[in-house]
Write a protein that holds these residues in place. Structure first.
Motif, PDB file in Angstrom:
ATOM      1  N   PHE A 219       0.830  -1.197   0.000  1.00 37.35           N
ATOM      2  CA  PHE A 219       0.000   0.000   0.000  1.00 37.35           C
ATOM      3  C   PHE A 219       0.866   1.249   0.000  1.00 37.35           C
ATOM      4  O   PHE A 219       1.764   1.384   0.836  1.00 37.35           O
ATOM      5  CB  PHE A 219      -0.869   0.038   1.263  1.00 37.35           C
ATOM      6  N   ALA A 220       0.584   2.140  -0.915  1.00 39.11           N
ATOM      7  CA  ALA A 220       1.183   3.470  -0.922  1.00 39.11           C
ATOM      8  C   ALA A 220       0.043   4.437  -0.596  1.00 39.11           C
ATOM      9  O   ALA A 220      -1.049   4.335  -1.165  1.00 39.11           O
ATOM     10  CB  ALA A 220       1.790   3.780  -2.289  1.00 39.11           C
ATOM     11  N   ILE A 221       0.311   5.337   0.319  1.00 41.23           N
ATOM     12  CA  ILE A 221      -0.729   6.249   0.785  1.00 41.23           C
ATOM     13  C   ILE A 221      -0.293   7.681   0.518  1.00 41.23           C
ATOM     14  O   ILE A 221       0.854   8.048   0.770  1.00 41.23           O
ATOM     15  CB  ILE A 221      -0.961   6.087   2.307  1.00 41.23           C
ATOM     16  N   PHE A 222      -1.216   8.481   0.009  1.00 42.29           N
ATOM     17  CA  PHE A 222      -0.943   9.908  -0.084  1.00 42.29           C
ATOM     18  C   PHE A 222      -2.164  10.658   0.421  1.00 42.29           C
ATOM     19  O   PHE A 222      -3.269  10.132   0.448  1.00 42.29           O
ATOM     20  CB  PHE A 222      -0.561  10.339  -1.506  1.00 42.29           C
ATOM     21  N   GLY A 223      -1.902  11.861   0.856  1.00 39.13           N
ATOM     22  CA  GLY A 223      -3.022  12.645   1.354  1.00 39.13           C
ATOM     23  C   GLY A 223      -2.696  14.111   1.419  1.00 39.13           C
ATOM     24  O   GLY A 223      -1.546  14.506   1.555  1.00 39.13           O
ATOM     25  N   GLY A 224      -3.754  14.870   1.319  1.00 42.32           N
ATOM     26  CA  GLY A 224      -3.629  16.310   1.423  1.00 42.32           C
ATOM     27  C   GLY A 224      -3.839  16.768   2.851  1.00 42.32           C
ATOM     28  O   GLY A 224      -4.566  16.156   3.619  1.00 42.32           O
ATOM     29  N   GLY A 225      -3.150  17.829   3.164  1.00 37.78           N
ATOM     30  CA  GLY A 225      -3.291  18.456   4.459  1.00 37.78           C
ATOM     31  C   GLY A 225      -2.944  19.925   4.340  1.00 37.78           C
ATOM     32  O   GLY A 225      -2.524  20.399   3.282  1.00 37.78           O
ATOM     33  N   ASP A 226      -3.143  20.653   5.403  1.00 36.45           N
ATOM     34  CA  ASP A 226      -2.886  22.089   5.441  1.00 36.45           C
ATOM     35  C   ASP A 226      -1.997  22.362   6.656  1.00 36.45           C
ATOM     36  O   ASP A 226      -2.474  22.428   7.781  1.00 36.45           O
ATOM     37  CB  ASP A 226      -4.218  22.839   5.545  1.00 36.45           C
ATOM     38  N   GLN A 227      -0.701  22.496   6.403  1.00 35.34           N
ATOM     39  CA  GLN A 227       0.252  22.622   7.504  1.00 35.34           C
ATOM     40  C   GLN A 227       0.197  23.973   8.214  1.00 35.34           C
ATOM     41  O   GLN A 227       0.652  24.093   9.340  1.00 35.34           O
ATOM     42  CB  GLN A 227       1.661  22.309   7.015  1.00 35.34           C
ATOM     43  N   LYS A 228      -0.396  24.976   7.579  1.00 27.23           N
ATOM     44  CA  LYS A 228      -0.481  26.290   8.224  1.00 27.23           C
ATOM     45  C   LYS A 228      -1.719  26.404   9.120  1.00 27.23           C
ATOM     46  O   LYS A 228      -1.629  26.895  10.240  1.00 27.23           O
ATOM     47  CB  LYS A 228      -0.488  27.397   7.170  1.00 27.23           C
ATOM     48  N   ASN A 229      -2.865  25.950   8.649  1.00 29.86           N
ATOM     49  CA  ASN A 229      -4.102  26.076   9.420  1.00 29.86           C
ATOM     50  C   ASN A 229      -4.354  24.900  10.365  1.00 29.86           C
ATOM     51  O   ASN A 229      -5.125  25.029  11.314  1.00 29.86           O
ATOM     52  CB  ASN A 229      -5.300  26.257   8.486  1.00 29.86           C
ATOM     53  N   TYR A 230      -3.716  23.768  10.085  1.00 28.60           N
ATOM     54  CA  TYR A 230      -3.871  22.578  10.939  1.00 28.60           C
ATOM     55  C   TYR A 230      -2.497  21.970  11.233  1.00 28.60           C
ATOM     56  O   TYR A 230      -2.236  20.803  10.948  1.00 28.60           O
ATOM     57  CB  TYR A 230      -4.775  21.545  10.267  1.00 28.60           C
ATOM     58  N   PRO A 231      -1.596  22.755  11.824  1.00 31.30           N
ATOM     59  CA  PRO A 231      -0.219  22.282  12.012  1.00 31.30           C
ATOM     60  C   PRO A 231      -0.085  21.164  13.043  1.00 31.30           C
ATOM     61  O   PRO A 231       0.884  20.412  13.001  1.00 31.30           O
ATOM     62  CB  PRO A 231       0.524  23.540  12.478  1.00 31.30           C
ATOM     63  N   GLU A 232      -1.029  21.034  13.937  1.00 29.52           N
ATOM     64  CA  GLU A 232      -0.909  20.025  14.984  1.00 29.52           C
ATOM     65  C   GLU A 232      -1.357  18.648  14.533  1.00 29.52           C
ATOM     66  O   GLU A 232      -1.155  17.664  15.253  1.00 29.52           O
ATOM     67  CB  GLU A 232      -1.672  20.450  16.250  1.00 29.52           C
TER      68      GLU A 232
ATOM     69  N   TYR B  55       5.200  22.108  10.361  1.00 29.96           N
ATOM     70  CA  TYR B  55       4.006  21.688  11.083  1.00 29.96           C
ATOM     71  C   TYR B  55       4.411  21.322  12.501  1.00 29.96           C
ATOM     72  O   TYR B  55       5.605  21.201  12.812  1.00 29.96           O
ATOM     73  CB  TYR B  55       3.339  20.497  10.374  1.00 29.96           C
ATOM     74  N   GLU B  56       3.443  21.115  13.377  1.00 30.10           N
ATOM     75  CA  GLU B  56       3.747  20.802  14.776  1.00 30.10           C
ATOM     76  C   GLU B  56       3.729  19.304  15.060  1.00 30.10           C
ATOM     77  O   GLU B  56       4.522  18.817  15.848  1.00 30.10           O
ATOM     78  CB  GLU B  56       2.741  21.503  15.689  1.00 30.10           C
ATOM     79  N   GLY B  57       2.813  18.581  14.433  1.00 33.31           N
ATOM     80  CA  GLY B  57       2.705  17.158  14.686  1.00 33.31           C
ATOM     81  C   GLY B  57       1.924  16.458  13.592  1.00 33.31           C
ATOM     82  O   GLY B  57       1.159  17.079  12.858  1.00 33.31           O
ATOM     83  N   SER B  58       2.153  15.137  13.493  1.00 32.36           N
ATOM     84  CA  SER B  58       1.459  14.349  12.485  1.00 32.36           C
ATOM     85  C   SER B  58       1.501  12.873  12.857  1.00 32.36           C
ATOM     86  O   SER B  58       2.568  12.345  13.186  1.00 32.36           O
ATOM     87  CB  SER B  58       2.109  14.536  11.111  1.00 32.36           C
ATOM     88  N   ARG B  59       0.353  12.223  12.770  1.00 31.51           N
ATOM     89  CA  ARG B  59       0.316  10.774  12.977  1.00 31.51           C
ATOM     90  C   ARG B  59       0.988  10.031  11.826  1.00 31.51           C
ATOM     91  O   ARG B  59       1.268   8.842  11.923  1.00 31.51           O
ATOM     92  CB  ARG B  59      -1.135  10.297  13.129  1.00 31.51           C
ATOM     93  N   ALA B  60       1.250  10.733  10.731  1.00 27.06           N
ATOM     94  CA  ALA B  60       1.923  10.130   9.580  1.00 27.06           C
ATOM     95  C   ALA B  60       3.439  10.143   9.723  1.00 27.06           C
ATOM     96  O   ALA B  60       4.136   9.546   8.914  1.00 27.06           O
ATOM     97  CB  ALA B  60       1.521  10.849   8.298  1.00 27.06           C
ATOM     98  N   GLU B  61       3.941  10.801  10.741  1.00 20.75           N
ATOM     99  CA  GLU B  61       5.381  10.941  10.919  1.00 20.75           C
ATOM    100  C   GLU B  61       5.984   9.693  11.557  1.00 20.75           C
ATOM    101  O   GLU B  61       5.476   9.173  12.541  1.00 20.75           O
ATOM    102  CB  GLU B  61       5.654  12.157  11.811  1.00 20.75           C
ATOM    103  N   ARG B  62       7.045   9.217  10.921  1.00 21.62           N
ATOM    104  CA  ARG B  62       7.830   8.092  11.437  1.00 21.62           C
ATOM    105  C   ARG B  62       9.289   8.525  11.388  1.00 21.62           C
ATOM    106  O   ARG B  62       9.931   8.455  10.336  1.00 21.62           O
ATOM    107  CB  ARG B  62       7.631   6.842  10.580  1.00 21.62           C
ATOM    108  N   GLY B  63       9.786   9.014  12.497  1.00 20.11           N
ATOM    109  CA  GLY B  63      11.146   9.550  12.505  1.00 20.11           C
ATOM    110  C   GLY B  63      11.192  10.800  11.656  1.00 20.11           C
ATOM    111  O   GLY B  63      10.429  11.732  11.869  1.00 20.11           O
ATOM    112  N   ASP B  64      12.076  10.809  10.663  1.00 14.33           N
ATOM    113  CA  ASP B  64      12.183  11.973   9.781  1.00 14.33           C
ATOM    114  C   ASP B  64      11.478  11.735   8.440  1.00 14.33           C
ATOM    115  O   ASP B  64      11.806  12.352   7.436  1.00 14.33           O
ATOM    116  CB  ASP B  64      13.652  12.354   9.562  1.00 14.33           C
ATOM    117  N   GLN B  65      10.501  10.826   8.462  1.00 21.48           N
ATOM    118  CA  GLN B  65       9.740  10.520   7.249  1.00 21.48           C
ATOM    119  C   GLN B  65       8.238  10.488   7.542  1.00 21.48           C
ATOM    120  O   GLN B  65       7.828  10.228   8.671  1.00 21.48           O
ATOM    121  CB  GLN B  65      10.145   9.168   6.683  1.00 21.48           C
ATOM    122  N   PHE B  66       7.469  10.712   6.479  1.00 22.19           N
ATOM    123  CA  PHE B  66       6.039  10.446   6.507  1.00 22.19           C
ATOM    124  C   PHE B  66       5.841   9.036   5.962  1.00 22.19           C
ATOM    125  O   PHE B  66       6.588   8.588   5.087  1.00 22.19           O
ATOM    126  CB  PHE B  66       5.259  11.416   5.603  1.00 22.19           C
TER     127      PHE B  66
END
Length: 171
Positions: A83-96, A127-138
């Motif tokens: 599985f390859a996953i991609f997604g849109g987000g808004d790092q300025k308005n939803y940085p956490e 951004y401040e945080g992301s559940r997609a973050e794994r170390g220094d990668q998404f």
């Protein structure tokens, strides 16, 4: 490479634009688009390689169509599937909770034995945080069409090159 099932909501205009670019790079004959709004278990079972488009809604939530579809496949074994996953987000308005949807989906997939491929660097994002973050990668491709649209094409091209290699590898 086996045909890739690309699951996304056909109603999502921005996501559809990104998917069109990906299909062009992968080759239309190598892809099957599946509308996540109406996808069935049979649609899922037809593939071994997937691209899931998972935008993040509101404060780090999955879109409704994914919430409704995941119970359909939650009892399936994802072993041997990539599985390859991609997604849109808004790092300025939803940085956490930037691209949290990607991370939520990765957790769902891995919890059923699936392999997530297509990790990308977190460099170049603010951004401040992301559940997609794994170390220094998404654990997928993070796209911010609202704030970094000019970087999207280059990011997509590199990501597609990387996941093509992963999809072509033997299990």
């Amino acid at each position: 490479m086996k045909k890739v099932g690309i699951f996304y909501s056909f109603r999502s205009v921005k996501t559809h634009q990104q998917v069109k670019k990906m299909i062009k790079l992968l080759g239309a004959d190598n892809c099957e688009e599946v509308d996540a709004d109406v996808a069935t278990l049979e649609d899922f079972k037809k593939h071994d390689n997937y691209i899931f488009a998972v935008p993040t809604w509101f404060d780090g939530e999955l879109p409704n169509y994914w919430d409704e579809y995941l119970p359909t496949i939650e009892d399936e074994s994802f072993k041997g599937k990539k599985f390859a996953i991609f997604g849109g987000g808004d790092q300025k308005n939803y940085p956490e909770n930037f691209v949290d949807g990607v991370g939520i989906m990765a957790e769902f997939i891995e919890g059923r034995g699936g392999k997530v491929v297509g990790f990308t660097s977190t460099k170049g994002y603010s951004y401040e945080g992301s559940r997609a973050e794994r170390g220094d990668q998404f654990c997928g491709l993070a796209l911010d069409i609202e704030n970094q649209a000019a970087l999207s094409n280059e990011r997509i091209e590199k990501w597609i090159t990387d996941i093509q290699k992963e999809f072509s590898k033997k299990k």
